[in-house]
Enzyme design. Structure first.
Site, short mmCIF file in Angstrom:
data_model
loop_
_atom_site.label_atom_id
_atom_site.label_comp_id
_atom_site.label_asym_id
_atom_site.label_seq_id
_atom_site.Cartn_x
_atom_site.Cartn_y
_atom_site.Cartn_z
N ARG A 100 -30.71 -5.15 20.29
CA ARG A 100 -30.41 -4.04 21.19
C ARG A 100 -31.59 -3.11 21.29
O ARG A 100 -32.33 -2.90 20.32
CB ARG A 100 -29.19 -3.26 20.68
CG ARG A 100 -27.85 -3.91 20.92
CD ARG A 100 -26.70 -3.05 20.44
NE ARG A 100 -26.75 -2.84 19.00
CZ ARG A 100 -27.21 -1.77 18.39
NH1 ARG A 100 -27.65 -0.73 19.10
NH2 ARG A 100 -27.23 -1.69 17.09
N TYR A 105 -29.92 -10.31 25.79
CA TYR A 105 -29.52 -10.36 24.38
C TYR A 105 -28.26 -9.56 24.05
O TYR A 105 -28.14 -8.38 24.41
CB TYR A 105 -30.66 -9.86 23.47
CG TYR A 105 -30.35 -10.17 22.03
CD1 TYR A 105 -30.68 -11.41 21.50
CD2 TYR A 105 -29.65 -9.28 21.22
CE1 TYR A 105 -30.34 -11.75 20.21
CE2 TYR A 105 -29.32 -9.60 19.93
CZ TYR A 105 -29.67 -10.84 19.43
OH TYR A 105 -29.33 -11.17 18.14
N LYS A 130 -20.51 -3.64 23.22
CA LYS A 130 -20.88 -2.26 22.93
C LYS A 130 -20.77 -1.39 24.18
O LYS A 130 -20.40 -0.22 24.11
CB LYS A 130 -22.29 -2.19 22.33
CG LYS A 130 -22.43 -2.94 20.98
CD LYS A 130 -21.33 -2.56 20.06
CE LYS A 130 -21.29 -3.08 18.65
NZ LYS A 130 -22.10 -4.01 18.03
N HIS A 182 -16.60 1.54 16.09
CA HIS A 182 -17.41 0.42 15.60
C HIS A 182 -16.88 0.03 14.21
O HIS A 182 -17.52 0.29 13.20
CB HIS A 182 -18.88 0.88 15.52
CG HIS A 182 -19.87 -0.22 15.31
ND1 HIS A 182 -21.12 0.02 14.78
CD2 HIS A 182 -19.84 -1.54 15.58
CE1 HIS A 182 -21.80 -1.12 14.72
NE2 HIS A 182 -21.05 -2.08 15.20
N SER A 208 -24.68 -1.19 12.29
CA SER A 208 -25.05 -2.56 12.62
C SER A 208 -25.73 -3.23 11.43
O SER A 208 -26.60 -2.65 10.78
CB SER A 208 -25.99 -2.55 13.82
OG SER A 208 -25.35 -1.92 14.91
N CYS A 245 -24.54 -3.95 8.50
CA CYS A 245 -24.27 -3.32 7.21
C CYS A 245 -22.97 -3.80 6.57
O CYS A 245 -22.45 -3.16 5.66
CB CYS A 245 -24.27 -1.80 7.35
SG CYS A 245 -25.91 -1.13 7.64
N ASP A 299 -15.84 -6.12 14.36
CA ASP A 299 -16.87 -5.25 14.92
C ASP A 299 -16.32 -4.02 15.65
O ASP A 299 -16.92 -2.97 15.60
CB ASP A 299 -17.76 -6.05 15.88
CG ASP A 299 -19.08 -5.37 16.21
OD1 ASP A 299 -19.76 -4.90 15.28
OD2 ASP A 299 -19.44 -5.30 17.41
N ARG A 322 -28.17 -14.67 15.17
CA ARG A 322 -26.71 -14.49 15.16
C ARG A 322 -25.97 -15.76 15.53
O ARG A 322 -26.54 -16.71 16.06
CB ARG A 322 -26.34 -13.38 16.14
CG ARG A 322 -26.91 -12.03 15.69
CD ARG A 322 -26.12 -10.87 16.21
NE ARG A 322 -26.60 -9.63 15.60
CZ ARG A 322 -25.83 -8.71 15.04
NH1 ARG A 322 -24.53 -8.88 14.98
NH2 ARG A 322 -26.34 -7.61 14.53
P1 GTP Z 1 -23.09 -5.99 13.20
O1 GTP Z 1 -22.56 -7.28 13.71
O2 GTP Z 1 -24.55 -5.80 13.49
O3 GTP Z 1 -22.30 -4.80 13.67
O4 GTP Z 1 -23.08 -6.04 11.60
P2 GTP Z 1 -21.98 -6.12 10.44
O5 GTP Z 1 -21.65 -4.73 10.01
O6 GTP Z 1 -20.85 -7.00 10.82
O7 GTP Z 1 -22.82 -6.76 9.24
P3 GTP Z 1 -22.66 -8.16 8.49
O8 GTP Z 1 -21.36 -8.29 7.77
O9 GTP Z 1 -23.01 -9.24 9.44
O10 GTP Z 1 -23.80 -8.04 7.37
C1 GTP Z 1 -25.14 -7.82 7.69
C2 GTP Z 1 -26.03 -8.20 6.53
O11 GTP Z 1 -25.65 -7.52 5.35
C3 GTP Z 1 -25.98 -9.68 6.22
O12 GTP Z 1 -27.28 -10.12 5.94
C4 GTP Z 1 -25.12 -9.75 4.99
O13 GTP Z 1 -25.43 -10.86 4.18
C5 GTP Z 1 -25.42 -8.43 4.29
N1 GTP Z 1 -24.25 -7.95 3.51
C6 GTP Z 1 -22.97 -7.89 3.91
N2 GTP Z 1 -22.15 -7.43 2.92
C7 GTP Z 1 -22.94 -7.19 1.86
C8 GTP Z 1 -22.70 -6.71 0.53
O14 GTP Z 1 -21.57 -6.40 0.13
N3 GTP Z 1 -23.78 -6.57 -0.29
C9 GTP Z 1 -25.04 -6.89 0.13
N4 GTP Z 1 -26.04 -6.75 -0.73
N5 GTP Z 1 -25.31 -7.36 1.36
C10 GTP Z 1 -24.28 -7.51 2.23
C1 SPV Z 2 -24.55 -4.50 16.49
O1 SPV Z 2 -25.76 -4.34 16.68
O2 SPV Z 2 -23.84 -3.60 15.98
C2 SPV Z 2 -23.91 -5.79 16.82
C3 SPV Z 2 -24.69 -6.76 17.59
O3 SPV Z 2 -22.76 -5.99 16.50
S1 SPV Z 2 -24.79 -6.35 19.29
O4 SPV Z 2 -23.73 -7.09 19.99
O5 SPV Z 2 -26.11 -6.79 19.76
O6 SPV Z 2 -24.58 -4.95 19.48
MN MN Z 3 -21.78 -4.15 15.68
#
Ligand code: GTP
Ligand code: SPV
Ligand code: MN
Length: 601
Positions: free
Chosen positions: A79, A207, A216, A236, A258, A260, A285, A377
């Protein structure tokens, strides 16, 4: 326009929709217009077309049936927050945290870019529903796009096709999303939101969040505007149900910035020692939350698929994701193995000889470069999730007992912290900080304030958004408890203190105990932390000093934190609600007064 029959059969009774599509066709001049019906036959046809056009590369269909790779333009991998505009009638309505363009100026500029931009291309008319089809909270959107990748992705991420046109009927109440890939030139890239018109115009990017307008753009930026007018919340947030061994399920919603941890938390695998505990995913999400007839908060997931982060996903960290990615998935910007499988950093398998990186080049192990893009992704239907909740289609949603705010914080923020009341919880959310990630273009690892994980997604003035949260608290007779978590605290050597992933259930369990009055916690100036004896730590290989370190509240760190929150509030300006600043002051005073106390906080 060509003589394709699909251009003639217009399957809608909505005069407003027909008129709008006509206008956009006149503006962009596509060769063909295809109305997507969402059928499996159509998907099959479009996948074949995308392969023929080189937009998708088939993966090994023995190992991964129905899976494809997409490589986006290397200048278009995340983004672009600096090119994302909230085009409200006045700048004040967009507020100090959004980029703003005057609506007339934005429309004029984009009309220029869009003019004739689909010549030689196909325009896909993509009708979709956000939310379960029979939910009173669902909304219809139509995205017009010249990207077959976007059209296919929308088919996975939303309830796409004829059902949406049926739901729309002859109404003209739908979100109007116009998306044009143009020449994928960052100089001609803008994602503009016109909440007063329920309209989004997105140009120059193919993207994720820039281009899948349901996500979003509609479900957060435009929906947050609608939510303020209609007294609900568009957030979110992931939504997960946690079932205890007695069969009781507690639902929590969690906002994390994002990349996290939302997807991982929403589908975690319980630790072996927590026998009988189960996790049921509602969403990963986005959450739309309403006040129910019982005075509680009820949530639906408006989406139907996951656009999740690949790196770090492996059998140990997220077994359920690995299972769901075995089929029907479009991978974007991952690396590929010589036998047509996928690979990324943190997949927990050694990179094979002959690995191809995300840009299609042979990857050299000592090049110092990542093989998969850090924001690579997967796009996967939620039906693939082995722990999908049976309540994911419930029209009223699920009742939310707790809201979690979590960020990526190397220091200061403990593993878990409970707010004293709703206003304090809103303060926690409003002032949360997190280190930036690869999900957005820009520097990674920089601490910034990301209120409620909505900094890039709030479609109006942030101060008014905080006021809306406070108002919602007054309207809720049974408000959920609000917690803050941090899975990312580090030790002096830069290693994570807490093992994270499935082990996070131990922390969720404490929250559930708090909700049901089974744990007392320890009160501090900044919130309630667990007494370590209240945590289920069975079979957890974590030295006591590391646990203590991850739960610690350091008075001087928190004084700095509360001051930083004050700096952020000054940027919000006159729309900042007084109760938040008053609560912040009260905490600052408590921190001062606690000097010399045993817990130091
Ligand atoms: P968006 O789709 O961008 O909104 O992200 P999200 O909040 O769904 O994040 P996601 O669960 O995909 O995790 C993002 C990154 O953080 C990945 O590389 C995970 O492996 C890492 N991660 C997730 N949970 C944990 C955790 O509890 N501990 C650690 N150290 N890393 C984590
Ligand atoms: C984020 O960035 O929080 C995502 C991926 O979940 S996107 O759809 O590109 O916003
Ligand atoms: Mn997101």
């Amino acid at each position: 326009m060509g003589d394709d029959p699909s251009a003639i059969a217009i399957p809608t009774r909505s005069a407003g929709l027909r008129r709008w599509v006509d206008e956009c066709v006149t503006l962009t001049c596509p060769d063909r217009v295809v109305w997507c019906d969402g059928s499996p036959a159509e998907r099959k046809r479009m996948l074949a077309e995308a392969v023929a056009a080189g937009v998708l590369i088939p993966l090994n269909h023995t190992k991964r049936p129905g899976c494809y790779l997409h490589r986006s333009n290397p200048n278009d991998v995340a983004r672009t927050e600096n090119l994302t505009m909230v085009c409200t009638p006045t700048r004040e309505e967009a507020g100090p945290t959004n980029n703003w363009l005057a609506p007339d100026e934005a429309y004029a500029k984009l009309r220029g870019w869009f003019g004739g931009s689909m010549r030689g291309r196909t325009m896909y008319v993509v009708p979709y529903i956000m939310g379960p089809p029979d939910s009173p909270f669902s909304k219809v959107g139509i995205e017009l796009t010249d990207s077959i990748y976007v059209a296919l992705s929308m088919g996975t991420m939303t309830r796409m096709g004829r059902a949406a046109l049926d739901l729309l009927g002859d109404s003209d109440n739908f979100n109007r999303g116009l998306h044009g890939t143009l020449d994928v030139n960052p100089e001609r890239r803008l994602i503009c939101h016109f909440p007063q018109d329920n309209t989004i115009w997105s140009a120059g990017s193919g993207y994720g969040g820039n281009a899948l307008l349901s996500k979003k753009c509609f479900a957060l930026r435009i929906a947050s505007w609608m939510a303020r007018e209609e007294q609900w919340l568009a957030e979110h947030m992931m939504i997960v149900g946690i079932e205890n061994p007695q069969g009781q399920t507690t639902y929590v919603a969690g906002a994390f910035p994002s990349a996290c941890g939302k997807t991982n938390l929403a589908m975690l695998t319980p630790p072996h020692s927590m026998k009988g505990w189960k996790v049921h995913t509602i969403g990963d999400d986005i959450a739309w939350l309403r006040i129910g007839p019982d005075g509680g908060l009820w949530a639906i997931n408006p989406e139907a698929g996951y656009f999740g982060v690949a790196p770090g996903t492996n059998q140990k960290s997220n077994h359920n994701a690995m299972k769901m990615l075995a089929r029907d998935t479009i991978f974007t910007n991952v690396a590929t193995t010589p036998d047509g499988d996928v690979w990324w950093e943190g997949i927990d398998e050694p990179p094979p000889e002959g690995l191809i990186d995300w840009q299609g080049r042979l990857w050299r192990p000592n090049s110092g470069e990542k093989a998969a893009h850090p924001n690579s992704r997967f796009t996967c239907p939620m039906r693939n999730n082995p722990v999908l909740s049976p309540h994911v289609d419930d029209p009223q949603g699920v009742p939310i007992s707790a809201i979690i705010f979590g960020g990526r914080r190397a220091a200061t923020v403990p593993l878990v912290l409970e707010s004293h009341d709703w206003t304090h919880g809103v303060l926690m959310g409003a002032t949360m900080g997190s280190e930036t990630t690869a999900a957005a273009v820009g520097q990674v690892g920089v601490l910034r304030r990301d209120p409620m994980a909505m900094l890039p997604f709030c479609g109006y003035n942030m101060g008014d958004y905080f006021a809306h949260w406070l108002r919602m608290g007054k309207l809720l007779h049974k408000p959920p408890k609000i917690f803050m978590v941090n899975w990312f605290r580090k030790d002096g050597d830069g290693r994570f203190l807490w093992p994270g992933y499935g082990e996070n259930l131990r922390i969720l369990r404490w929250m559930i105990d708090r909700i049901h009055g089974r744990a007392r916690g320890i009160d501090t100036s900044v919130g309630i932390v667990p007494n370590p004896s209240e945590l289920d730590l069975k079979s957890l290989d974590l030295p006591p000093d590391r646990l203590r370190e991850s739960l610690k509240i350091d008075r001087s760190e928190w004084k700095a934190e509360v001051a930083a929150a004050g700096d952020f509030f000054r940027k919000i300006g006159p729309t900042l609600p007084d109760p938040l600043e008053a609560t912040r002051h009260a905490i600052a005073a408590k921190l001062e007064a606690s000097a010399g106390r045993a817990d130091g906080a």
